[in-house]
Design an enzyme around this catalytic site. Sequence first.
Site, PDB file in Angstrom:
ATOM      1  N   GLU A  70       0.816  -1.219   0.000  1.00 35.34           N
ATOM      2  CA  GLU A  70       0.000   0.000   0.000  1.00 35.34           C
ATOM      3  C   GLU A  70       0.852   1.272   0.000  1.00 35.34           C
ATOM      4  O   GLU A  70       0.854   2.046   0.962  1.00 35.34           O
ATOM      5  CB  GLU A  70      -0.976  -0.007   1.174  1.00 35.34           C
ATOM      6  CG  GLU A  70      -1.999  -1.126   1.052  1.00 35.34           C
ATOM      7  CD  GLU A  70      -3.138  -1.022   2.062  1.00 35.34           C
ATOM      8  OE1 GLU A  70      -3.003  -0.255   3.026  1.00 35.34           O
ATOM      9  OE2 GLU A  70      -4.144  -1.711   1.877  1.00 35.34           O
TER      10      GLU A  70
ATOM     11  N   GLU B  25      -5.980  -8.522  -0.381  1.00 37.64           N
ATOM     12  CA  GLU B  25      -6.436  -8.578   1.016  1.00 37.64           C
ATOM     13  C   GLU B  25      -7.936  -8.314   1.038  1.00 37.64           C
ATOM     14  O   GLU B  25      -8.421  -7.454   0.300  1.00 37.64           O
ATOM     15  CB  GLU B  25      -5.777  -7.476   1.868  1.00 37.64           C
ATOM     16  CG  GLU B  25      -4.285  -7.548   1.966  1.00 37.64           C
ATOM     17  CD  GLU B  25      -3.717  -6.416   2.834  1.00 37.64           C
ATOM     18  OE1 GLU B  25      -4.488  -5.679   3.468  1.00 37.64           O
ATOM     19  OE2 GLU B  25      -2.484  -6.272   2.836  1.00 37.64           O
TER      20      GLU B  25
HETATM   21  C1  GAL Z   1      -4.253  -3.034   4.970  1.00 40.04           C
HETATM   22  C2  GAL Z   1      -2.794  -3.403   5.164  1.00 40.04           C
HETATM   23  C3  GAL Z   1      -2.658  -4.642   6.025  1.00 40.04           C
HETATM   24  C4  GAL Z   1      -3.520  -4.536   7.252  1.00 40.04           C
HETATM   25  C5  GAL Z   1      -4.946  -4.280   6.830  1.00 40.04           C
HETATM   26  C6  GAL Z   1      -5.924  -4.177   7.962  1.00 40.04           C
HETATM   27  O1  GAL Z   1      -4.399  -1.732   4.545  1.00 40.04           O
HETATM   28  O2  GAL Z   1      -2.188  -3.635   3.921  1.00 40.04           O
HETATM   29  O3  GAL Z   1      -1.298  -4.801   6.386  1.00 40.04           O
HETATM   30  O4  GAL Z   1      -3.060  -3.484   8.037  1.00 40.04           O
HETATM   31  O5  GAL Z   1      -4.999  -3.068   6.126  1.00 40.04           O
HETATM   32  O6  GAL Z   1      -7.229  -3.929   7.492  1.00 40.04           O
END
Ligand code: GAL
Length: 695
Positions: free
Chosen positions: A174, A323
């Site tokens: 990110e 994710e």
């Molecule tokens: C994302 C990040 C992850 C984790 C996640 C939690 O933005 O890439 O490492 O922090 O959020 O929702």
Amino acid sequence: MPIERLGSLSWRCALVALGLLLAGAAGAAQPALLVGTAWYPEQWPQSRWPKDLALMQAAHLDVVRVGEFAWSTMEPREGEYDFAWLDRAIAAAARHHIYVVIGTPTAAPPAWLTSKYPDTLRVAEDGTRAEHGNRQQFSFSSPRYRELARQLVTRLAVRYGHNPDVIGWQIDNELGPPSFDAETRRQFHAWLQRKYGNIASLNRHWTTAYWSQTYDSFDEVPMHSQDENPGLLLDFRHFVTDTWTSYVANQVTALRAYADPRQFITTNTTYWGNQFDQHILSRELDMAAWDEYVPDGHFVWLDQAVQQDLVRGYKNRDFWVMETQPAFVNWWPVNRALPPYAMRELAWQAVGHGANAVLYWQWRSALNGQEQYHGTLLGADGTPVPAYGVVREIAAQMARAAAAIAGTSPRSAVAMLQSYDSRWAIDFQRQQADFRVVKEFDAFYAPLERYAQSVDVISPDTPLTGYRLVVAPALNVLTAAEARHLADYVRAGGHLVLGPRSGMKDAYDALWPQRQPGPLTSLLGGRVEQYYALDSPVPLAGVLGSGQASIWAEALSVRDPAAKVLMRYGQSGQSSDGNGWLDGKPAVISRAVGKGSITYIGAWLDPALMQNVMDDSLRAAHVTPLVAGVSANVEVCERVGAGKRVWILINHGDSTHTIRLPSPAAPLLAGDDTARTASVTLAPHSIHVLEAPLQ
Ligand code: GAL
């Protein structure tokens, strides 16, 4: 290991890899659709790993992403590397038929690095230097940081670039905040110098005679991200884009020097992220990937669908959801859990829009650290929490559909243009605080997606051949080249719709010296006479129905007899409800150009009217739904390719619907994938995936 030895080593790795190439994840063939999770083996004793991996395998997970915050474990002291644990983790995953994506760990530099090289730390716009203890504390422009990153990433590439179980790489995590340190400022000045050649040119494009901003040299130019000359602000965003792009390129080069071409390189982006131009940065990558969250736990299918299409548009091809949340997050005021049905709908929607993998963040929470409350698949006790069961079900179904999904992608007859320059330019000067570009984009997207059931979201310079309808909601910055590109599209028979605030600025964020839509005015045969910010709705009516404009309204005029007025403000004798300037003035105008047309919508329309106007444009462009007669809460997605069509039908609503398919198809999830059907009954919140031959 000295860098000069890496070359010969990679040779040997290549030879070893030759034998293993076709035998990844312990002999399995890589599925076309994968489900996985973010796994942090470095946070747990190795004795625990087999248990974790067995639980993943039992949940039908195919892939883990590892390593993206593990720099301090990979290089505990400067120049001292330890990859033995990662070797073991990858091998252990393979024993459970689980593939690995390695995240380069540069989003979280180790404490030795930031202590020894404080010049690598990011400086915020207010001058505060970041400290250790969080992540993203590095400066994206720091040559030293890039060099340290390059050394580490090169070692990763040499070691795992031919590993059959490693299927891809995620660079950093990110990418986001820029730095405002002295080195970045120096690079900004050099960037401006390269762009403008001489300071007089910069002064001219930025109109610096205004408020005595005239500069004598590039070194005098300040560096800000807000409250500045719009020309400077837009250039700063371009500089940030180029700096992040070269930051990524540094790692891509290191990886590509040693990694097999079969290993993809991507980075994971945030939702609607606009720190930099994703289209430009994505040119460095093989594939786009994003992190999909619904932080308030309320899944609104169109709001998520548009983001899937946005990410697909970064490279105009399939992507990964790197994710997504197992039920809930930890970073919203109220971290409501997505209901189980919404988790299923979210995952299948992603696939329907072109995702070839969905990974849950995260497997199990670290016992300490900032994200203890985030949703996971395992509890702190190491056994499944309820979300695990839902993910297991999703993964089992995706495994059934994977073979059908292979070789297919979404196709669209409709494109929406998403321009970072326009988004930034409006954000710099909203004029109406509620004019949120993303919200306005969504207002156009919803009726298009509901009707056409597939929309590409692309950058304005993408080739437009093949699209029947192109819609640009607020193309505020319209460069001369983009205007030519769009005019060519219309002259070739395309149908173009421009939304409010379009065609106002040039490539330097300067006002065009003609009224909106600037260089497209003569093609339109009309123009914007004046724009108005609204604090209360204004009525409008015409051949496309009647309704209200709110937030923004432009009074248009027609200057060519071939241009037609489709809607006017205050037409129904309610002029006292207007703002006094708009009464009776054209709000929507259109001009036919050969077989094509150009339409300008000057107002932010209410949803019902927007639906009418978009339906009219869709009809005029001969766009037809993929599957006709579908109710508003049923989402139809289609992936086409390799001689087949795959329909993913999702009922997001609470009532049952029956729909007829254009041709008989085999249901893939129901347990019988041979019996064909042309009619599908969707129970509330049910998902059906069907395959039909391409006729
Ligand atoms: C994302 C990040 C992850 C984790 C996640 C939690 O933005 O890439 O490492 O922090 O959020 O929702």
